[in-house]
Motif scaffolding. Sequence first.
Motif, mmCIF file in Angstrom:
data_model
loop_
_atom_site.group_PDB
_atom_site.id
_atom_site.type_symbol
_atom_site.label_atom_id
_atom_site.label_comp_id
_atom_site.label_asym_id
_atom_site.label_seq_id
_atom_site.Cartn_x
_atom_site.Cartn_y
_atom_site.Cartn_z
ATOM 1 N N ARG A 114 50.989 38.050 28.947
ATOM 2 C CA ARG A 114 49.781 37.128 28.728
ATOM 3 C C ARG A 114 50.588 35.659 28.731
ATOM 4 N NH1 ARG A 114 46.193 34.107 25.673
ATOM 5 N NH2 ARG A 114 44.014 34.876 25.959
ATOM 6 N N ALA A 115 51.458 35.709 27.732
ATOM 7 C CA ALA A 115 52.227 34.298 27.579
ATOM 8 C C ALA A 115 52.968 33.717 28.917
ATOM 9 C CB ALA A 115 53.033 34.490 26.450
ATOM 10 N N ASP A 135 52.935 42.198 38.369
ATOM 11 C CA ASP A 135 53.449 42.971 37.071
ATOM 12 C C ASP A 135 52.191 43.486 36.158
ATOM 13 O OD1 ASP A 135 56.078 42.370 37.968
ATOM 14 O OD2 ASP A 135 56.529 40.713 36.792
ATOM 15 N N LEU A 136 51.450 42.538 35.961
ATOM 16 C CA LEU A 136 50.048 42.874 35.417
ATOM 17 C C LEU A 136 49.489 44.090 36.071
ATOM 18 C CD1 LEU A 136 47.947 42.542 32.987
ATOM 19 C CD2 LEU A 136 46.831 40.993 34.483
ATOM 20 N N PRO A 179 42.323 32.637 34.100
ATOM 21 C CA PRO A 179 41.073 33.093 32.748
ATOM 22 C C PRO A 179 40.517 34.544 33.289
ATOM 23 C CG PRO A 179 40.850 31.061 33.589
ATOM 24 C CD PRO A 179 41.809 31.511 34.590
ATOM 25 N N GLU A 180 40.532 34.905 34.365
ATOM 26 C CA GLU A 180 40.061 36.119 34.833
ATOM 27 C C GLU A 180 41.202 37.144 34.197
ATOM 28 O OE1 GLU A 180 37.373 34.915 38.703
ATOM 29 O OE2 GLU A 180 39.243 36.113 39.016
ATOM 30 N N HIS A 181 42.282 37.144 34.709
ATOM 31 C CA HIS A 181 43.262 37.871 34.058
ATOM 32 C C HIS A 181 43.567 38.008 32.637
ATOM 33 C CE1 HIS A 181 45.332 37.340 38.404
ATOM 34 N NE2 HIS A 181 44.784 38.716 38.355
ATOM 35 N N THR A 182 43.462 36.814 32.014
ATOM 36 C CA THR A 182 43.408 36.842 30.476
ATOM 37 C C THR A 182 42.360 37.590 29.900
ATOM 38 O OG1 THR A 182 44.527 34.642 30.608
ATOM 39 C CG2 THR A 182 43.487 35.145 28.525
ATOM 40 N N THR A 200 37.742 43.453 34.797
ATOM 41 C CA THR A 200 38.520 43.916 36.315
ATOM 42 C C THR A 200 37.470 43.695 37.481
ATOM 43 O OG1 THR A 200 39.895 45.456 34.965
ATOM 44 C CG2 THR A 200 39.861 45.538 37.319
ATOM 45 N N ARG A 201 36.602 44.303 37.131
ATOM 46 C CA ARG A 201 35.371 44.134 38.468
ATOM 47 C C ARG A 201 35.109 42.783 38.560
ATOM 48 N NH1 ARG A 201 32.314 47.993 40.499
ATOM 49 N NH2 ARG A 201 32.990 49.566 38.854
#
Length: 215
Positions: A114-115, A135-136, A179-182, A200-201
């Motif tokens: 995240r960082a 990687d995520l 922001p979506e990944h966060t 995720t959706r």
Amino acid sequence: MTVAEQNARARPDLTAQLRDAILNAEFAPHQRLVEADICAQFGATRASVRTTLLTLAGEGLIERLPHRGARVRAISIGEAIEIVEVRVGLESLCARKAAENLTEDGSEELRALRAALETAVSTGDLVGYSRLNQDLDRLLRALSGHEVATQLLERLQAQSARHQFRLGFLPGRAATSAPEHTAIIDAVLAQDPDAAEAATRTHLEGVIALLRTMD
């Protein structure tokens, strides 16, 4: 262990190398993959190249043509959309399972990622940001512990990676997707399966909508 076995272990995996080269656009769609050239470029044997080409054909990254060898398979926007539509269900499942099965080590990895994502966005490192997104995806699959979903996703994501890499460089895309990944990471860290699945959706539905504008 024999010297031959030691040398084999020391050599990088040819399949992974060629797969990465295709996904990173080092080979263009429809470009022919000549065995002799690949042997020279990667320092591989003809036998290992042939095995690799068969493997990547099975993954849908290349196609073998009768009497003409192999070439990089071109994946249309329409097919990429269909692939992401399938991924919605599988990745949502993995996010849910990751939230349910989260360990302390997994939490540390997610926080570090995240960082790193935030740093990449703030510094404008779009290449690094794209790599971190991959990687995520890999980390969430690993944390989910769902082997069948993982196997299916690895193949599907390989096929759609080129288009998603292009999306990452669209103006303003990182500011929208970060922001979506966060949100996905935070939901998993909170061990909230419903929120992880929903985040995720939402993210992947946004990817589909963006791909449709490119069709």
